[in-house]
Design an enzyme around this catalytic site. Structure first.
Site, PDB file in Angstrom:
ATOM      1  CG  HIS A   1      -0.792  -4.170  -8.134  1.00 13.66           C
ATOM      2  ND1 HIS A   1       0.738  -4.392  -6.955  1.00 13.66           N
ATOM      3  CD2 HIS A   1      -1.046  -5.118  -8.043  1.00 13.66           C
ATOM      4  CE1 HIS A   1       0.844  -5.544  -7.265  1.00 13.66           C
ATOM      5  NE2 HIS A   1      -0.786  -6.049  -7.523  1.00 13.66           N
TER       6      HIS A   1
ATOM      7  CD  GLU B   1       2.114  -1.149  -6.756  1.00  8.97           C
ATOM      8  OE1 GLU B   1       2.993  -1.263  -7.276  1.00  8.97           O
ATOM      9  OE2 GLU B   1       1.304  -1.481  -5.657  1.00  8.97           O
TER      10      GLU B   1
ATOM     11  CG  HIS C   1       4.964  -3.811  -8.599  1.00  6.69           C
ATOM     12  ND1 HIS C   1       3.913  -3.999  -8.406  1.00  6.69           N
ATOM     13  CD2 HIS C   1       5.836  -4.381  -9.365  1.00  6.69           C
ATOM     14  CE1 HIS C   1       3.024  -5.150  -9.360  1.00  6.69           C
ATOM     15  NE2 HIS C   1       4.811  -4.985  -9.957  1.00  6.69           N
TER      16      HIS C   1
ATOM     17  CD  GLU D   1       7.572  -2.497  -4.645  1.00  3.94           C
ATOM     18  OE1 GLU D   1       7.114  -1.619  -5.129  1.00  3.94           O
ATOM     19  OE2 GLU D   1       7.127  -3.384  -4.773  1.00  3.94           O
TER      20      GLU D   1
END
Length: 301
Positions: free
Chosen positions: A60, A63, A212, A273
């Site tokens: 992404h 990110e 991410h 994350e």
């Protein structure tokens, strides 16, 4: 070599990979494919062990802080290897001899270039994305951009519940190319996703980490494919990082790379994350993210 206090663009990464290869000539570098705009999806291989693992980042665009995370880790690991010292308490030479680590630090170079300002306002690339973003005015541009330059979310491109992902995202209103959450016209239609898919099929990875941001969480399961062993490794990661071993929110729990890896191989695969806050996370958070994740990156091997 790797700067950790700047907007980390694709050209900077390429420069860093070239420098690492010059200094540490024994590493293997190459490309697993190309982005929409023809940028190389570069990989770095460290070590020559039978066990193969795969880390990737920046699926992404916003990110992108995950790319210097992996690049700095590579540099620190190589220094520890050359100096015959430890990294996170593990002997670097033992790791090197037992594990082949493959890293694709920037899966989405076009998108990263957009968010980091490498593609300037008014440039063809910028206007191409802006045209897509106009249909989704509630998403800030370019900071809210996650997709590839064609407006396809690369982590909704894998054949693991893709139809469910399509249903969920269409219900949320993402029915055309968008800054985020558009699944594409089918699985693996985005060249970046297809390259990661084919690369995975070409190797024998025992474990994968997909980086991410944000939330300080570790996602380890998909449709009960992950084993008890995978959960135990996840607990080790959580203990080393202070992150929470968690279940993916339902609306985001299909068609991701980690989901497909678990479905295809039944081997440990994790979405990490990293960090906390609103994407793109500020580079000022880098040192904390690095310290939190060093244990995961070493224990994954």
């Amino acid at each position: 070599i790797v700067s950790t206090n700047i907007s980390y663009t694709y050209p900077i990464m390429q420069m860093n990979i070239n420098s690492l290869k010059t200094v540490f000539s024994f590493i293997e570098t190459g490309s697993i494919g190309n982005s929409v705009l023809g940028n190389n999806l570069s990989y770095i291989k460290i070590g020559n062990g039978e066990k193969e693992v795969f880390y990737n980042a920046s699926f992404h665009s916003n990110e992108w802080i995950t790319t210097p995370l992996l690049m700095k880790f590579i540099e620190q690991y190589l220094l520890a290897y050359v100096n015959n010292t430890t990294i996170f308490g593990f002997n670097a030479r033992n790791l090197f001899n037992n594990v082949s680590l493959y890293v694709v630090p920037m899966v989405n170079p076009d998108g990263v270039n957009l968010v980091t300002g490498e593609y300037k306002p008014g440039s063809i690339e910028y206007l191409r994305a802006q045209n897509i973003a106009k249909n989704y005015p509630s998403i800030p541009f370019p900071s809210g951009w996650k997709a590839n330059i064609n407006g396809i979310d690369l982590n909704l491109q894998f054949p693991a519940g893709w139809e469910q992902a399509r249903q969920i995202k269409f219900a949320q209103g993402f029915i055309t190319p968008a800054p985020r959450d558009f699944v594409g016209d089918g699985p693996l239609v985005a060249p970046e996703a297809l390259a990661v898919y084919n690369f995975t099929l070409s190797r024998n990875f025992e474990l994968i980490l997909a980086y991410h941001t944000q939330g300080k969480e570790i996602y380890w399961q998909f449709q009960n494919y992950a084993t008890e062993r995978a959960r135990n490794i996840g607990i080790q990661f959580a203990n080393a990082s202070g992150y929470r071993l968690a279940d993916v929110p339902f609306a985001s729990s299909f068609a991701g790379y980690k989901d497909w890896f678990l479905q295809e191989y039944r081997r440990p695969g994790y979405t990490i994350e990293a960090g906390i806050g609103q994407n793109p996370l500020p580079i000022s958070q880098f040192n904390e993210i690095y310290q939190d994740n060093l244990g995961i990156l070493v224990l994954g091997m």
